[in-house]
Design a protein around this motif. Structure first.
Motif, mmCIF file in Angstrom:
data_model
loop_
_atom_site.group_PDB
_atom_site.id
_atom_site.type_symbol
_atom_site.label_atom_id
_atom_site.label_comp_id
_atom_site.label_asym_id
_atom_site.label_seq_id
_atom_site.Cartn_x
_atom_site.Cartn_y
_atom_site.Cartn_z
ATOM 1 N N VAL A 87 0.863 -1.183 0.000
ATOM 2 C CA VAL A 87 0.000 0.000 0.000
ATOM 3 C C VAL A 87 0.895 1.227 0.000
ATOM 4 C CG1 VAL A 87 -1.761 1.295 1.273
ATOM 5 C CG2 VAL A 87 -1.815 -1.203 1.291
ATOM 6 N N LEU A 88 0.559 2.181 -0.861
ATOM 7 C CA LEU A 88 1.254 3.466 -0.893
ATOM 8 C C LEU A 88 0.272 4.546 -0.483
ATOM 9 C CD1 LEU A 88 3.716 5.251 -1.592
ATOM 10 C CD2 LEU A 88 2.821 5.360 -3.925
ATOM 11 N N VAL A 89 0.596 5.251 0.597
ATOM 12 C CA VAL A 89 -0.253 6.318 1.127
ATOM 13 C C VAL A 89 0.419 7.656 0.863
ATOM 14 C CG1 VAL A 89 -1.328 7.289 3.201
ATOM 15 C CG2 VAL A 89 -1.072 4.807 2.983
ATOM 16 N N THR A 90 -0.323 8.583 0.266
ATOM 17 C CA THR A 90 0.163 9.954 0.142
ATOM 18 C C THR A 90 -0.657 10.799 1.101
ATOM 19 O OG1 THR A 90 -1.296 10.224 -1.775
ATOM 20 C CG2 THR A 90 1.019 9.778 -2.213
ATOM 21 N N ALA A 91 0.030 11.582 1.919
ATOM 22 C CA ALA A 91 -0.651 12.319 2.985
ATOM 23 C C ALA A 91 -0.183 13.762 3.053
ATOM 24 C CB ALA A 91 -0.428 11.629 4.326
ATOM 25 N N PHE A 92 -1.077 14.612 3.533
ATOM 26 C CA PHE A 92 -0.806 16.040 3.664
ATOM 27 C C PHE A 92 0.286 16.307 4.689
ATOM 28 C CE2 PHE A 92 -1.707 20.128 5.702
ATOM 29 C CZ PHE A 92 -1.529 20.959 4.614
ATOM 30 N N ASP A 93 0.232 15.596 5.813
ATOM 31 C CA ASP A 93 1.217 15.840 6.870
ATOM 32 C C ASP A 93 1.389 14.589 7.719
ATOM 33 O OD1 ASP A 93 -1.026 15.756 8.534
ATOM 34 O OD2 ASP A 93 -1.057 17.911 8.861
ATOM 35 N N LEU A 115 3.926 2.010 2.597
ATOM 36 C CA LEU A 115 4.889 3.061 2.311
ATOM 37 C C LEU A 115 4.165 4.386 2.312
ATOM 38 C CD1 LEU A 115 5.687 0.339 0.639
ATOM 39 C CD2 LEU A 115 7.595 1.787 -0.017
ATOM 40 N N LEU A 116 4.784 5.400 2.872
ATOM 41 C CA LEU A 116 4.161 6.714 3.017
ATOM 42 C C LEU A 116 4.944 7.776 2.269
ATOM 43 C CD1 LEU A 116 3.672 6.538 6.884
ATOM 44 C CD2 LEU A 116 1.906 6.141 5.175
ATOM 45 N N VAL A 117 4.218 8.658 1.598
ATOM 46 C CA VAL A 117 4.784 9.884 1.044
ATOM 47 C C VAL A 117 4.080 11.015 1.773
ATOM 48 C CG1 VAL A 117 5.040 11.360 -0.983
ATOM 49 C CG2 VAL A 117 5.290 8.879 -1.209
ATOM 50 N N VAL A 118 4.862 11.820 2.487
ATOM 51 C CA VAL A 118 4.310 12.834 3.375
ATOM 52 C C VAL A 118 4.903 14.197 3.042
ATOM 53 C CG1 VAL A 118 4.016 13.491 5.800
ATOM 54 C CG2 VAL A 118 4.203 11.084 5.190
ATOM 55 N N HIS A 119 4.040 15.195 3.009
ATOM 56 C CA HIS A 119 4.508 16.574 2.880
ATOM 57 C C HIS A 119 4.753 17.066 4.296
ATOM 58 C CE1 HIS A 119 5.015 20.555 1.251
ATOM 59 N NE2 HIS A 119 4.216 21.003 2.186
ATOM 60 N N SER A 140 7.782 14.610 0.507
ATOM 61 C CA SER A 140 7.644 15.192 -0.826
ATOM 62 C C SER A 140 8.379 16.524 -0.860
ATOM 63 C CB SER A 140 6.175 15.352 -1.200
ATOM 64 O OG SER A 140 5.541 16.215 -0.312
ATOM 65 N N PRO A 141 8.870 16.884 -2.021
ATOM 66 C CA PRO A 141 8.724 16.197 -3.305
ATOM 67 C C PRO A 141 9.626 14.969 -3.366
ATOM 68 C CG PRO A 141 10.092 18.133 -3.593
ATOM 69 C CD PRO A 141 9.638 18.128 -2.154
ATOM 70 N N VAL A 142 9.179 13.947 -4.088
ATOM 71 C CA VAL A 142 9.952 12.718 -4.223
ATOM 72 C C VAL A 142 10.338 12.503 -5.680
ATOM 73 C CG1 VAL A 142 8.813 11.617 -2.263
ATOM 74 C CG2 VAL A 142 7.946 11.210 -4.550
ATOM 75 N N ASP A 143 11.398 11.755 -5.863
ATOM 76 C CA ASP A 143 11.809 11.332 -7.196
ATOM 77 C C ASP A 143 11.036 10.048 -7.501
ATOM 78 O OD1 ASP A 143 13.902 11.426 -9.477
ATOM 79 O OD2 ASP A 143 13.981 9.363 -8.693
#
Length: 160
Positions: A87-93, A115-119, A140-143
């Motif tokens: 699971v890939l989660v993109t989150a505001f914070d 896996l998390l992508v977090v600003h 983020s930003p991520v490659d």
């Protein structure tokens, strides 16, 4: 909604979790994109995207498909109807990411890497989220190429 206004909204409202389309490794479209419709017969790793779609790097879905992933979007509460490979989660914070991680741990029981992508501009955010059970965290930003490589590495580690 701008970042300042978003901080005053509850985490569940800031994560516009949605069911979307599913794509197999050849880019085929599946009408119902819930996680129970992920193409399984292809043998492609099944990845569910959830969280804030606006936080995803441009070209992420295309890069994942090219790398051989079968992808779908789902809400936190529909994930687990059929177990994905990751699971890939993109989150505001960090708060949103931690909330999503808690829900996913309860639903998936640690059987699937999250896996998390977090600003976030907090230096300790990555450490806290990893200690909270995330398989990997990127700010983020991520490659996109690095993100796809990290997903592959986590899947290999979970399968070993």
């Amino acid at each position: 909604m701008n970042a300042a206004a978003a901080r005053h909204v509850g985490a569940e409202e800031r994560l516009p979790l949605m069911i979307g389309s599913a794509h197999g490794p050849s880019g085929e479209y599946v009408q119902d994109g819930s996680s129970d419709r992920l193409p399984a017969a292809t043998g492609a790793p099944r990845l569910v995207l959830t969280g804030d779609p606006g936080m995803r790097p441009d070209g992420l879905e295309r890069a994942l498909i090219r790398a051989g992933f079968a992808i779908a979007e789902a809400t936190l509460f529909t994930i687990g109807q059929v177990l994905p490979d990751a699971v890939l989660v993109t989150a505001f914070d960090e708060v949103d990411a931690a909330g999503a991680l808690d829900v996913l741990r309860a639903r998936l029981g640690g059987r699937v890497p999250v896996l998390l992508v977090v600003h976030s501009d907090s230096p300790g955010a990555i450490v806290r989220l990893l200690e909270g059970g995330a398989a990997d965290v990127m700010t983020s930003p991520v490659d996109v190429a690095e993100l796809v490589a990290r997903l592959g590495a986590r899947l290999r580690a979970y399968r070993a």
